[in-house]
Structures are given as structure tokens and as C-alpha cells.
Design an enzyme around this catalytic site. Structure first.
Site, PDB file in Angstrom:
ATOM      1  N   LEU A 127     -49.098  79.660 -81.738  1.00 46.14           N
ATOM      2  CA  LEU A 127     -48.965  78.996 -80.442  1.00 46.14           C
ATOM      3  C   LEU A 127     -47.516  78.985 -79.970  1.00 46.14           C
ATOM      4  O   LEU A 127     -47.195  79.438 -78.877  1.00 46.14           O
ATOM      5  CB  LEU A 127     -49.506  77.564 -80.526  1.00 46.14           C
ATOM      6  CG  LEU A 127     -49.370  76.704 -79.271  1.00 46.14           C
ATOM      7  CD1 LEU A 127     -50.176  77.299 -78.111  1.00 46.14           C
ATOM      8  CD2 LEU A 127     -49.811  75.265 -79.551  1.00 46.14           C
ATOM      9  N   PRO A 130     -40.411  81.417 -79.128  1.00 45.79           N
ATOM     10  CA  PRO A 130     -38.983  81.136 -79.304  1.00 45.79           C
ATOM     11  C   PRO A 130     -38.366  80.322 -78.168  1.00 45.79           C
ATOM     12  O   PRO A 130     -37.585  79.404 -78.408  1.00 45.79           O
ATOM     13  CB  PRO A 130     -38.351  82.529 -79.395  1.00 45.79           C
ATOM     14  CG  PRO A 130     -39.441  83.408 -79.897  1.00 45.79           C
ATOM     15  CD  PRO A 130     -40.700  82.861 -79.303  1.00 45.79           C
ATOM     16  N   SER A 134     -41.725  73.075 -77.498  1.00 47.77           N
ATOM     17  CA  SER A 134     -42.811  72.123 -77.290  1.00 47.77           C
ATOM     18  C   SER A 134     -43.572  72.351 -75.990  1.00 47.77           C
ATOM     19  O   SER A 134     -44.634  71.754 -75.795  1.00 47.77           O
ATOM     20  CB  SER A 134     -42.249  70.688 -77.310  1.00 47.77           C
ATOM     21  OG  SER A 134     -41.686  70.381 -78.575  1.00 47.77           O
ATOM     22  N   ILE A 159     -44.159  80.506 -87.320  1.00 48.73           N
ATOM     23  CA  ILE A 159     -45.549  80.647 -87.711  1.00 48.73           C
ATOM     24  C   ILE A 159     -45.680  80.500 -89.228  1.00 48.73           C
ATOM     25  O   ILE A 159     -45.211  81.347 -89.998  1.00 48.73           O
ATOM     26  CB  ILE A 159     -46.132  82.002 -87.250  1.00 48.73           C
ATOM     27  CG1 ILE A 159     -45.919  82.180 -85.736  1.00 48.73           C
ATOM     28  CG2 ILE A 159     -47.606  82.084 -87.622  1.00 48.73           C
ATOM     29  CD1 ILE A 159     -46.467  81.062 -84.877  1.00 48.73           C
ATOM     30  N   THR A 160     -46.323  79.422 -89.659  1.00 49.10           N
ATOM     31  CA  THR A 160     -46.626  79.217 -91.064  1.00 49.10           C
ATOM     32  C   THR A 160     -47.650  80.252 -91.510  1.00 49.10           C
ATOM     33  O   THR A 160     -48.614  80.529 -90.799  1.00 49.10           O
ATOM     34  CB  THR A 160     -47.176  77.802 -91.291  1.00 49.10           C
ATOM     35  OG1 THR A 160     -46.204  76.845 -90.870  1.00 49.10           O
ATOM     36  CG2 THR A 160     -47.494  77.553 -92.757  1.00 49.10           C
ATOM     37  N   GLN A 337     -31.771  57.259-103.086  1.00 43.93           N
ATOM     38  CA  GLN A 337     -30.818  56.166-103.272  1.00 43.93           C
ATOM     39  C   GLN A 337     -31.108  55.379-104.548  1.00 43.93           C
ATOM     40  O   GLN A 337     -30.176  54.971-105.259  1.00 43.93           O
ATOM     41  CB  GLN A 337     -30.864  55.223-102.060  1.00 43.93           C
ATOM     42  CG  GLN A 337     -29.721  54.227-101.998  1.00 43.93           C
ATOM     43  CD  GLN A 337     -28.385  54.892-101.680  1.00 43.93           C
ATOM     44  OE1 GLN A 337     -28.354  55.996-101.165  1.00 43.93           O
ATOM     45  NE2 GLN A 337     -27.300  54.207-101.999  1.00 43.93           N
ATOM     46  N   GLU A 364     -46.223  70.426 -85.691  1.00 46.01           N
ATOM     47  CA  GLU A 364     -47.390  69.901 -84.966  1.00 46.01           C
ATOM     48  C   GLU A 364     -46.978  68.972 -83.831  1.00 46.01           C
ATOM     49  O   GLU A 364     -47.663  67.985 -83.539  1.00 46.01           O
ATOM     50  CB  GLU A 364     -48.348  69.164 -85.919  1.00 46.01           C
ATOM     51  CG  GLU A 364     -48.761  69.931 -87.142  1.00 46.01           C
ATOM     52  CD  GLU A 364     -49.744  71.039 -86.857  1.00 46.01           C
ATOM     53  OE1 GLU A 364     -50.036  71.288 -85.684  1.00 46.01           O
ATOM     54  OE2 GLU A 364     -50.202  71.659 -87.820  1.00 46.01           O
TER      55      GLU A 364
END
Length: 380
Positions: A127, A130, A134, A159-160, A337, A364
Site C-alpha cells: 500500500l 515513498p 500516510s 513492504i514487510t 532502566q 499500520e
């Protein structure tokens, strides 16, 4: 393993136990080395698929698990506690199956969905671009009809599973400007002209490949159009509502892993003759971590139950993704921490958890986008 969970059925409890068993045996022992070496765990995903854990929220008639979303999300959380890369891979694959499962024609579902849900075919979701970021409605990748094919040209980014997926759900412009001109096409990854580029060098999730994909006049048969032309943007947004819950569940699992590790360390580590968990400054920090994790888990499950009931859940999904991923960033930072200097070195996993948590605030839909979704709903 499931005694602290409220699950809808005994079958759901058995599924969660199975997921935990596989995660403990197959995932947790391999995570550190694979992340260090950037090795994608493809066989682990096949194992999950053959165990019935890759298609949990989809219908049994096509090889899915037929489970409520609240069960699927708790499985994701369980996987993320052991290895976030695998949980994220399951979430992204589930997202990539969504357009076909929800909007595909019956013959399309019968033809392709069983292998997807069984883990033999791994998916990617194309989807983002570059320049678009969003602003998905402004995408410029084109799919032009030429005889019985779409000819796809353009570039997708971030793209995963780029380069390791077997199929991609590609959102491309088949019509005029704006959301109404976007369609969804299911493309085989081996299609000539679909060219994944060199994987990005990331701060975390190094075992999960993320890359640009260039579409150089890739020809995809028109029979692979999912839904009607011009409905792609609606399909994409609907898929992302569900996908945000997957990322939120991953965040809860990652935060739980960090909290568990920091708590065990604090019970074992002594300073001035006292366990550091017994110092109020450390004990209160751990108490806050545990409380925030519990709160995030309940928001995620509430959203899932709304989805399962067929009620609107877009806003609560945005809230769940926002709250859970911000929480994970805070909890993993606090876990570092608690360990002090030891938290900053790679001898302990909390520094990796902290690096991994950051991306969950971005994927996402960034958390700024989630706030926009929530604020706009409040303004109506």
C-alpha cells in the site's frame, strides 16, 4: 498456561497452549541469533501454518481456524512474547489475506485462500509509497488494463516480507485521482517485473525483511482483481482496522516479555544487601509497567470483541494501537532502566525489545494518524 486468561471456549484455551508450546520450543531459542544475523524464519511460519495458527480468524471452509478475533490476538501476543519478528509476520500475513478472505469472489477464495491460510504461501501488503507515506489515497502506482492483464508500474515502500513473500496484495490506481480510483490486485511474487530492492537497514526486527518493491510493467491477470474496480481504498482501510489490532497485540506481548525479564532480574539482583525489587524506586516502576500492560491488553480485547460482534470498531482499534504501542515503548525503555548498565548491552534482550518497540508506533498508521482518527470521530 491459560489459567490467567478468560477465553471463550476450551478449544481456544487449547489453541493458546499450542501456540505457547511451539513458541517456547521453536521460536524463543532461535530469536537472538536470527535477529543478530538477519535470518528470516520462513520455516517457523510454515510450522505455525501446519499447526493451524496462520489462519485463525478466517473460515474453516477455506482452511482457516474459524476463531474469534480475540483468540487470534491472544495467540499473536503469545508469539510476540517469544519473538516479535514472527508475531509481526503472522500479523502482516493475516493482513495480506484479508482482502481475498473478505472481498474476494467465491471462486477466488476457493482457488487461493487454502494455501495462504495453511502457510504454504506467505503474503505481503503493498500500500505505502515513498512519497505518499500516510496519505494512501494519493498513491501513484498504476494498473492499466491491456487485454486480459493489468500492467502495473510504480514503487511501493516499507513492504514487510519484500523478497520472501509468495504473493502481494497490490493497491494501484486503475481510475482517476483520489480514493475512488484505487483497486486491489492479488499478484504472484514471481511475476516478471515485480522487483524487490535491497532490504532496509533497520534499528530492530532485523530478521524481518523490509524493502522497496519496484513494479516495472508487471503483468497480472485481470482475474486477480479483488472486489470491484475502484473499491481498493475501502478494502485497504478496512484491512488496516483489523491490522492495527494485530500490531497492538504484538505490542502487548513485547511489553510483557520486557516486564517479565526486568522483574526476574530485579528479584535476583542485589544492591546494599537487598533485592533491587524491594527498593521502592524499582518496585514502583515494575508495578506501573505491569498495570499499563494489563490496561493495554484489555483495550485490545475489547476492540476484538466489538469486531467479533459485528459492531463498529475502527475508533477503538485506533485507540488500542495508539495506547498499546506507546505503552510498549515506555515499558521497554523502563526495562532497560531497571537493568541499568546491563540493560544497555546485548547480553540481555531488553535493549533489543526497546529497539523493536519503536517500529510499532509507526507501522499500520503512525500514532499521529491514530490520534487524527480518534479526534475526527470525536468531532462528528
Amino acid at each position: 498456561m491459560t489459567t490467567d486468561r478468560l477465553l471463550p471456549t476450551d478449544e481456544a484455551a487449547a489453541i493458546l497452549d499450542l501456540a505457547a508450546d511451539i513458541a517456547d520450543r521453536e521460536l524463543a531459542p532461535r530469536a537472538e541469533a536470527a535477529e543478530e544475523n538477519g535470518e528470516f524464519p520462513r520455516e517457523a511460519l510454515r510450522t505455525l501454518g501446519r499447526a493451524g495458527l496462520l489462519g485463525l480468524p478466517y473460515p474453516e471452509e477455506h482452511g482457516g481456524g474459524g476463531q474469534p478475533y480475540e483468540v487470534y490476538l491472544q495467540v499473536l501476543e503469545t508469539l510476540a512474547q517469544r519473538w516479535l519478528t514472527v508475531a509481526e509476520a503472522v500479523s502482516v500475513h493475516t493482513l495480506a489475506c484479508y482482502p481475498l478472505a473478505e472481498y474476494g469472489a467465491p471462486e477466488q477464495r476457493e482457488r487461493w485462500l487454502p494455501d495462504m491460510l495453511g502457510g504454504e504461501l506467505l503474503g505481503g501488503y503493498c500500500l505505502t509509497e515513498p512519497a505518499g507515506g500516510s496519505d494512501a489515497a494519493a498513491l501513484t502506482t498504476k494498473a492499466v488494463r491491456d487485454g486480459g492483464d493489468f500492467v502495473i508500474s510504480g514503487t511501493k515502500a516499507w513492504i514487510t516480507h519484500a523478497g520472501v513473500a509468495d504473493f502481494y496484495q497490490v493497491f494501484a490506481r486503475t481510475g482517476g485521482p483520489g480514493a475512488a480510483g484505487i483497486s486491489c490486485v492479488l499478484a504472484e511474487a514471481a511475476t516478471p517485473g515485480i522487483n524487490p530492492q535491497k532490504p532496509e537497514r533497520k534499528m530492530g526486527l532485523n530478521a524481518s525483511p523490509t524493502a522497496i518493491i519496484a513494479f516495472d510493467d508487471a503483468r497480472v491477470p485481470t482475474e486477480r482483481l479483488i472486489g470491484d474496480e475502484g473499491t481498493g481504498f475501502r478494502i485497504a482501510m478496512s484491512a488496516l482496522d483489523a491490522g492495527r489490532l494485530g500490531i497492538a497485540a504484538c505490542a502487548v506481548g513485547l511489553a510483557q516479555a520486557a516486564c517479565d525479564y526486568a522483574t526476574a532480574y530485579a528479584k535476583d539482583r542485589e544492591q546494599f544487601g537487598t533485592r533491587i525489587i524491594d527498593f521502592q524506586g524499582v518496585g514502583f516502576m515494575l508495578a506501573d509497567m505491569a498495570t499499563q500492560i494489563t490496561a493495554a491488553r484489555q483495550i485490545v480485547l475489547h476492540a476484538a470483541r466489538l469486531k467479533d460482534a459485528g459492531r463498529p470498531y475502527s475508533v477503538i482499534a485506533a485507540q488500542a494501537k495508539l495506547f498499546a504501542t506507546d505503552m510498549a515503548m515506555k515499558v521497554t525503555t523502563d526495562a532497560v532502566q531497571v537493568l541499568g548498565g546491563y540493560g544497555y548491552v546485548r547480553d540481555h534482550p531488553v535493549e533489543r525489545y526497546m529497539r523493536e518497540a519503536k517500529v510499532l508506533q509507526i507501522v499500520e498508521g503512525t500514532n499521529q494518524i491514530q490520534r487524527m482518527v480518534i479526534a475526527r470521530a470525536m468531532g462528528k
